[in-house]
Motif scaffolding. Sequence first.
Motif, PDB file in Angstrom:
ATOM      1  N   GLU A 148      -1.255  -6.658 -16.805  1.00  0.00           N
ATOM      2  CA  GLU A 148      -0.306  -5.419 -17.161  1.00  0.00           C
ATOM      3  C   GLU A 148       0.709  -6.033 -15.525  1.00  0.00           C
ATOM      4  O   GLU A 148       1.784  -4.864 -15.879  1.00  0.00           O
TER       5      GLU A 148
ATOM      6  N   LYS B  58       1.108  -1.336   0.046  1.00  0.00           N
ATOM      7  CA  LYS B  58       0.263  -0.092  -0.208  1.00  0.00           C
ATOM      8  C   LYS B  58       1.067   1.222  -0.062  1.00  0.00           C
ATOM      9  O   LYS B  58       1.944   0.637  -0.197  1.00  0.00           O
TER      10      LYS B  58
ATOM     11  N   GLU C  51      -3.328  -6.801  -5.759  1.00  0.00           N
ATOM     12  CA  GLU C  51      -3.069  -5.839  -4.472  1.00  0.00           C
ATOM     13  C   GLU C  51      -2.444  -4.768  -5.975  1.00  0.00           C
ATOM     14  O   GLU C  51      -3.398  -3.273  -5.631  1.00  0.00           O
ATOM     15  N   GLN C  52      -1.601  -5.044  -6.374  1.00  0.00           N
ATOM     16  CA  GLN C  52      -0.836  -3.595  -7.188  1.00  0.00           C
ATOM     17  C   GLN C  52      -1.819  -3.087  -8.171  1.00  0.00           C
ATOM     18  O   GLN C  52      -1.897  -2.271  -8.601  1.00  0.00           O
ATOM     19  N   ALA C  53      -3.098  -4.000  -9.061  1.00  0.00           N
ATOM     20  CA  ALA C  53      -3.925  -4.429 -10.127  1.00  0.00           C
ATOM     21  C   ALA C  53      -4.568  -2.998  -9.181  1.00  0.00           C
ATOM     22  O   ALA C  53      -4.647  -1.974  -9.837  1.00  0.00           O
ATOM     23  N   ARG C  54      -5.175  -3.034  -8.202  1.00  0.00           N
ATOM     24  CA  ARG C  54      -6.341  -2.247  -7.745  1.00  0.00           C
ATOM     25  C   ARG C  54      -5.489  -0.465  -7.371  1.00  0.00           C
ATOM     26  O   ARG C  54      -6.198   0.080  -7.894  1.00  0.00           O
ATOM     27  N   GLU C  55      -3.800  -1.517  -6.815  1.00  0.00           N
ATOM     28  CA  GLU C  55      -3.694   0.004  -6.156  1.00  0.00           C
ATOM     29  C   GLU C  55      -3.069   1.158  -7.502  1.00  0.00           C
ATOM     30  O   GLU C  55      -3.315   2.466  -7.048  1.00  0.00           O
ATOM     31  N   LEU C  56      -2.317   0.646  -8.272  1.00  0.00           N
ATOM     32  CA  LEU C  56      -2.239   0.962  -9.551  1.00  0.00           C
ATOM     33  C   LEU C  56      -2.902   1.350 -10.549  1.00  0.00           C
ATOM     34  O   LEU C  56      -2.903   1.793 -11.351  1.00  0.00           O
ATOM     35  N   GLY C  57      -4.645   0.735 -10.649  1.00  0.00           N
ATOM     36  CA  GLY C  57      -5.573   1.361 -11.668  1.00  0.00           C
ATOM     37  C   GLY C  57      -5.398   0.454 -12.667  1.00  0.00           C
ATOM     38  O   GLY C  57      -5.941   0.894 -13.584  1.00  0.00           O
ATOM     39  N   ILE C  58      -4.378  -0.804 -13.066  1.00  0.00           N
ATOM     40  CA  ILE C  58      -4.358  -1.783 -13.941  1.00  0.00           C
ATOM     41  C   ILE C  58      -4.575  -3.208 -13.595  1.00  0.00           C
ATOM     42  O   ILE C  58      -5.069  -3.347 -13.388  1.00  0.00           O
ATOM     43  N   SER C  59      -4.719  -3.887 -15.369  1.00  0.00           N
ATOM     44  CA  SER C  59      -5.173  -5.635 -15.128  1.00  0.00           C
ATOM     45  C   SER C  59      -3.902  -6.328 -14.345  1.00  0.00           C
ATOM     46  O   SER C  59      -2.904  -5.614 -14.052  1.00  0.00           O
ATOM     47  N   GLU C  60      -4.003  -7.192 -13.805  1.00  0.00           N
ATOM     48  CA  GLU C  60      -3.203  -7.976 -13.024  1.00  0.00           C
ATOM     49  C   GLU C  60      -2.189  -8.535 -13.828  1.00  0.00           C
ATOM     50  O   GLU C  60      -1.347  -8.753 -13.811  1.00  0.00           O
TER      51      GLU C  60
END
Length: 262
Positions: free
Chosen positions: A212, A98, A201-210
């Motif tokens: 990506e 996060k 988690e990173q996809a959600r935080e960065l606003g990209i697909s898994e």
Amino acid sequence: MAQQLAGKVAYVTGAASGIGKAIADLYAQEGAKVVIADLKQEAANAAAQDIESKGGTAMGVAVDVTQEAQVDASVEAAARAFGGIDILVSNAGIQIVKPVQDFSLGEWQKMLAIQLDGAFLTTRACIKHMYAQGRGGSIIYTGSVHSKEASRLKAPYVTAKHGLEGLAKVVAKEGGPQGVRANVICPGYVRTPLVDKQIPEQARELGISEEEVIKNVMLKETVDGEFTTLDDVARVALFFAAFPTNALTGQSMVVSHGWFMQ
């Protein structure tokens, strides 16, 4: 071909799964008696039984690496059972992803406790045996490319992994006269449960697909678009453990498919 770790005793934390288990399995194949140290006794026992079923020698111990009494007791039990400690692999770790402003102090402290307090406590407990035995030893810390490099969303993890390099260098200087070496393995992304959990988690935080996250965050800088494998890391851990002299100490080795080059 002679086994590279015949007659050695290895204490490996976080060894019931992932990188720790891969290292423990390879060490056992190479003749070491392996102590599977993990948070849950059942998981540690299962990993030890798996080694024994293949002809190796292992025991499981339950230990929370942040708890001084548990670490000391488990190392003493292992040394009594197997006749000492020759190799420590301090591998236990967790990940919380996060932005820095969203981390609670408790989360920060938990991350550093597992990675750094655990490394210190297991080092202190094991190195006493290495010194008393008079046959040297090898201490190996599981660092990360994040021991060298930073990524967003990982402030405590990056901080802790950088810290392991400092600890290894001090232990190398102190242990050298008695033949105790200390080194750090720095893997790239390995498809362990720890990494699999990070992808969404990173996809959600960065606003990209898994997809990506995998292609453009985790593997973008590798030479071949490949994840580092458990076997890649275990082979480096074997190299460090089996190295015969103080020539290789206080060092870190990156195993990351070229993600980070030093």
